[in-house]
Design a protein around this motif. Structure first.
Motif, PDB file in Angstrom:
ATOM      1  N   ARG A 112       0.843  -1.205   0.000  1.00  0.00           N
ATOM      2  CA  ARG A 112       0.000   0.000   0.000  1.00  0.00           C
ATOM      3  C   ARG A 112       0.882   1.260   0.000  1.00  0.00           C
ATOM      4  NH1 ARG A 112      -4.218   1.211   5.047  1.00  0.00           N
ATOM      5  NH2 ARG A 112      -4.771   3.352   4.501  1.00  0.00           N
ATOM      6  N   ASN A 163       1.593   2.108  14.866  1.00  0.00           N
ATOM      7  CA  ASN A 163       0.709   1.122  14.241  1.00  0.00           C
ATOM      8  C   ASN A 163       0.829   1.047  12.723  1.00  0.00           C
ATOM      9  OD1 ASN A 163      -0.551   3.571  13.891  1.00  0.00           O
ATOM     10  ND2 ASN A 163      -2.614   2.797  14.245  1.00  0.00           N
ATOM     11  N   TYR A 164       1.382   2.097  12.108  1.00  0.00           N
ATOM     12  CA  TYR A 164       1.669   2.063  10.665  1.00  0.00           C
ATOM     13  C   TYR A 164       3.020   2.755  10.427  1.00  0.00           C
ATOM     14  CZ  TYR A 164      -3.101   0.748   9.130  1.00  0.00           C
ATOM     15  OH  TYR A 164      -4.288   0.093   8.888  1.00  0.00           O
ATOM     16  N   LEU A 168       2.272   5.235   7.399  1.00  0.00           N
ATOM     17  CA  LEU A 168       2.117   6.615   7.861  1.00  0.00           C
ATOM     18  C   LEU A 168       3.456   7.348   7.832  1.00  0.00           C
ATOM     19  CD1 LEU A 168      -0.631   6.143  10.576  1.00  0.00           C
ATOM     20  CD2 LEU A 168      -0.800   7.389   8.415  1.00  0.00           C
ATOM     21  N   ARG A 292      -6.046   0.676  15.541  1.00  0.00           N
ATOM     22  CA  ARG A 292      -6.152   1.578  14.391  1.00  0.00           C
ATOM     23  C   ARG A 292      -6.936   2.799  14.859  1.00  0.00           C
ATOM     24  NH1 ARG A 292      -9.913  -0.706  11.614  1.00  0.00           N
ATOM     25  NH2 ARG A 292      -9.643   0.570   9.748  1.00  0.00           N
ATOM     26  N   CYS A 293      -6.465   3.974  14.431  1.00  0.00           N
ATOM     27  CA  CYS A 293      -7.188   5.184  14.843  1.00  0.00           C
ATOM     28  C   CYS A 293      -8.625   5.112  14.373  1.00  0.00           C
ATOM     29  CB  CYS A 293      -6.501   6.416  14.286  1.00  0.00           C
ATOM     30  SG  CYS A 293      -6.376   6.406  12.503  1.00  0.00           S
ATOM     31  N   THR A 294      -8.840   4.466  13.211  1.00  0.00           N
ATOM     32  CA  THR A 294     -10.168   4.411  12.607  1.00  0.00           C
ATOM     33  C   THR A 294     -10.951   3.166  13.015  1.00  0.00           C
ATOM     34  OG1 THR A 294      -9.048   3.451  10.724  1.00  0.00           O
ATOM     35  CG2 THR A 294      -9.685   5.765  10.522  1.00  0.00           C
ATOM     36  N   ALA A 445     -12.645   3.801   8.010  1.00  0.00           N
ATOM     37  CA  ALA A 445     -11.320   3.504   7.469  1.00  0.00           C
ATOM     38  C   ALA A 445     -10.748   4.754   6.817  1.00  0.00           C
ATOM     39  CB  ALA A 445     -11.405   2.389   6.436  1.00  0.00           C
ATOM     40  N   ARG A 446      -9.420   4.804   6.756  1.00  0.00           N
ATOM     41  CA  ARG A 446      -8.752   5.974   6.166  1.00  0.00           C
ATOM     42  C   ARG A 446      -8.750   5.916   4.645  1.00  0.00           C
ATOM     43  NH1 ARG A 446      -2.815   6.149   5.747  1.00  0.00           N
ATOM     44  NH2 ARG A 446      -2.955   4.371   7.131  1.00  0.00           N
ATOM     45  N   GLY A 447      -8.485   4.739   4.095  1.00  0.00           N
ATOM     46  CA  GLY A 447      -8.233   4.667   2.675  1.00  0.00           C
ATOM     47  C   GLY A 447      -9.475   4.664   1.817  1.00  0.00           C
ATOM     48  N   PHE A 453      -8.604  12.819   4.606  1.00  0.00           N
ATOM     49  CA  PHE A 453      -8.683  12.172   5.923  1.00  0.00           C
ATOM     50  C   PHE A 453      -8.538  13.275   6.962  1.00  0.00           C
ATOM     51  CE2 PHE A 453      -6.666   9.431   9.314  1.00  0.00           C
ATOM     52  CZ  PHE A 453      -7.842   8.761   9.623  1.00  0.00           C
TER      53      PHE A 453
HETATM   54  O1  G3H Z   1      -4.447   4.088  12.662  1.00  0.00           O
HETATM   55  C1  G3H Z   1      -4.768   4.961  11.904  1.00  0.00           C
HETATM   56  C2  G3H Z   1      -4.701   4.795  10.468  1.00  0.00           C
HETATM   57  O2  G3H Z   1      -4.702   6.049   9.834  1.00  0.00           O
HETATM   58  C3  G3H Z   1      -5.855   3.940  10.028  1.00  0.00           C
HETATM   59  O3  G3H Z   1      -5.711   3.556   8.735  1.00  0.00           O
HETATM   60  O4  G3H Z   1      -8.073   2.933   8.361  1.00  0.00           O
HETATM   61  O5  G3H Z   1      -6.309   2.211   6.780  1.00  0.00           O
HETATM   62  O6  G3H Z   1      -6.449   1.214   9.055  1.00  0.00           O
HETATM   63  P1  G3H Z   1      -6.694   2.414   8.203  1.00  0.00           P
END
Ligand code: G3H
Ligand code: NAP
Length: 492
Positions: A112, A163-164, A168, A292-294, A445-447, A453
């Motif tokens: 990704r 976490n990323y 990120l 995950r934040c989301t 989700a972010r993507g 975002f």
């Molecule tokens: O943890 C925060 C990320 O921005 C979430 O990304 O929704 O693709 O898991 P994601």
């Protein structure tokens, strides 16, 4: 950890096979694995004076980088994307052990990221300026022409969370470099080895060493020095609201892009397709152990369908694989024992106050069982606090209005999801939710990563996403052509 064959620890750095790198002195900061406690590797803990030298090097190298043709910068980023893909297995292996992310998810994160870098390299070419005449404003004549375009900020400080670490990381590095900035990347300590390898790949791709630096060390020791450094011109940070808020206070008049915590609600109405909702809520809440934040961090369901939804959720949660990230389990050990203990305490408090424990609730070291709590009330911490753990509270509500009120009362405002077959109703609710993004009939989700975002309230400030990140890492510059009245007949 079994070191992947193509990687050799080299005094805290990782060297690609056949390409030895100069050792960094004193690689003293140990990165320990949440999977089994082993030492995955060591990185150098930068001192303040070393950081000063790095930031000075960025300031010296940045103007030439900004002057390089955009097409050339984009070409180097494409090469970096190719290298990310070529080294996806090594990077993924580091993520598995540094942050206990499932092997497949770790690899997906790298791929990704390569896609993100390529998209950014192309999108940067499409960032264009504008031109406007003066006579659009009252009492003006057509004698001035403003030509506006975007210029880099200078040196961007990029701080991703654990976490990323790769995705990120690149979502900050690629827009910054593409638009002509120098970058100081401070990777999270859990993820510092992957961050260091990513830095090596950027240099292998041809990004000049002066332009891109990885500075390792604990945020608690070097973060303030970086954030307050007078030669840092922009900060892009993703992490907890607590750290982000403290950072914003210290940074002063430096543009900030902050992506922080969340308490995303999934609102389920009486007419929802409950099978779809349950599937999305479970994957949204428990993927990567809820870190995950989301992640879906609370369910607000109308009473008429609450019982049926809870049964469907419990059935799906029961099928989740729990254990070792090397076995591709969904729920794996949390990043540190403190996070696991905090989650356990939240469950205990909720049940003491009357919540019913539908499934889970147990903990072994930092592995927390996927946990579903029903009949959660406003009196319980789990209704409001972000657990960053595989823990899902269900709050039963009387109406959509109550769901909106509860969602908006959160200190966070990242995303929300609405499950309803009635698009009119979903739209009306979406308009009333104080969050950056509302997902209609889908998990939070972010993507895809070119989407905007956004976080409101404690969830952040500014907009991330390929184009929006480039805009945040550049500023407008304008030139005004003042045209005097001219008799062209007289011009020879
Ligand atoms: O943890 C925060 C990320 O921005 C979430 O990304 O929704 O693709 O898991 P994601
Ligand atoms: P964190 O503890 O705030 O750390 C984030 C980053 O900041 C790490 O690189 C950390 O380095 C660094 N840091 C720590 N103290 C610092 C300081 N004083 N100055 C500058 N940097 C400092 O967050 P986390 O535990 O890694 O991530 C989890 C949190 O991030 C959750 O709240 C989650 O919701 C949020 N998050 C939000 C988004 C979003 O886009 N909205 C995305 C992902 C995660 P060390 O590792 O060395 O401490």
């Amino acid at each position: 950890m079994t070191t992947p064959p193509s990687l050799r620890p080299l005094d805290g750095r990782y060297s690609l096979a056949g390409e030895p790198r100069p050792p960094v002195p004193e690689a003293t900061l140990e990165v320990c694995s949440p999977v089994d406690g082993s030492v995955v590797g060591r990185v150098h803990e930068y001192t303040h004076s070393e950081i000063d030298a790095v930031v000075d090097a960025c300031a010296s190298a940045q103007p030439a980088w900004a002057d390089a043709p955009l097409d050339e910068r984009a070409r180097l980023l494409h090469r970096f994307a190719d290298l990310l893909e070529a080294h996806a297995d090594e990077l993924a292996e580091l993520l598995v052990m540094e942050i206990a992310k499932a092997r497949k998810d770790s690899r997906d994160e790298v791929i990704r990221s390569a896609d993100f870098v390529r998209f950014t390299a192309e999108e940067a070419k499409r960032i264009i300026g504008d031109a406007q005449f003066s006579d659009a404003f009252p009492k003006q004549h057509r004698n001035k022409l403003a030509i506006s375009y975007r210029v880099p900020m200078g040196t961007v400080l990029a701080i991703p969370p654990f976490n990323y670490p790769i995705n990120l990381g690149v979502s900050k590095i690629a827009p910054a470099l593409a638009s002509g900035n120098a970058v100081v990347l401070k990777p999270p300590t859990q993820g510092a080895l992957a961050g260091t390898l990513m830095g090596d790949l950027l240099h292998d791709a041809g990004i000049p060493p002066g332009v891109m630096h990885v500075v390792t060390g604990r945020g608690s020791r070097i973060g303030d020095h970086l954030v307050q450094h007078p030669r840092i011109n922009m900060i892009t940070f993703t992490g907890s609201s607590e750290t982000g808020r403290a950072l914003a206070r210290k940074a002063g008049m430096v543009p900030l892009l902050l992506e922080l915590g969340g308490k995303d609600a999934a609102i389920v109405l009486g007419d929802a397709d409950l099978e779809v909702a349950a599937g999305d809520i479970v994957s949204g809440a428990f993927a990567y152990s809820g870190q995950r934040c989301t992640a879906v961090k609370r369910v607000l369901v109308v009473r008429s369908v609450a019982g049926e939804l809870v049964s469907l959720l419990a059935e799906r949660i029961g099928r989740l694989s729990v254990g070792d990230p090397r076995d591709d389990c969904v729920v794996t050990p949390l990043v540190d024992p403190e996070s696991a203990v905090r989650a356990e305490q939240m469950v205990r408090q909720a049940t003491e106050l009357g919540a019913s424990l539908v499934c889970g609730g147990g903990r072994r070291d930092n592995l927390v069982e996927p946990t579903l709590l029903d009949q959660v009330t406003e009196a319980m911490d789990v209704a409001w606090v972000e657990p960053f753990a595989p823990l899902l509270p269900v709050i039963r509500v009387g109406s959509a209005a109550e769901a909106v009120e509860l969602s908006n009362r959160s200190e966070y405002g990242l995303q929300a999801a609405i499950f309803s077959r009635d698009v009119d109703v979903a739209t009306q609710i979406a308009l009333r939710l104080d969050v950056g993004t509302v997902q209609v009939n889908g998990r939070t989700a972010r993507g895809p990563d070119h989407f905007p975002f956004i976080g409101t309230k404690s969830s952040g400030m500014g907009t991330q996403g390929v184009r929006y990140s480039i805009e945040a890492m550049t500023r407008m510059k304008s030139m005004v052509l003042n045209m005097r009245p001219l008799d062209l007949e007289a011009v020879r």
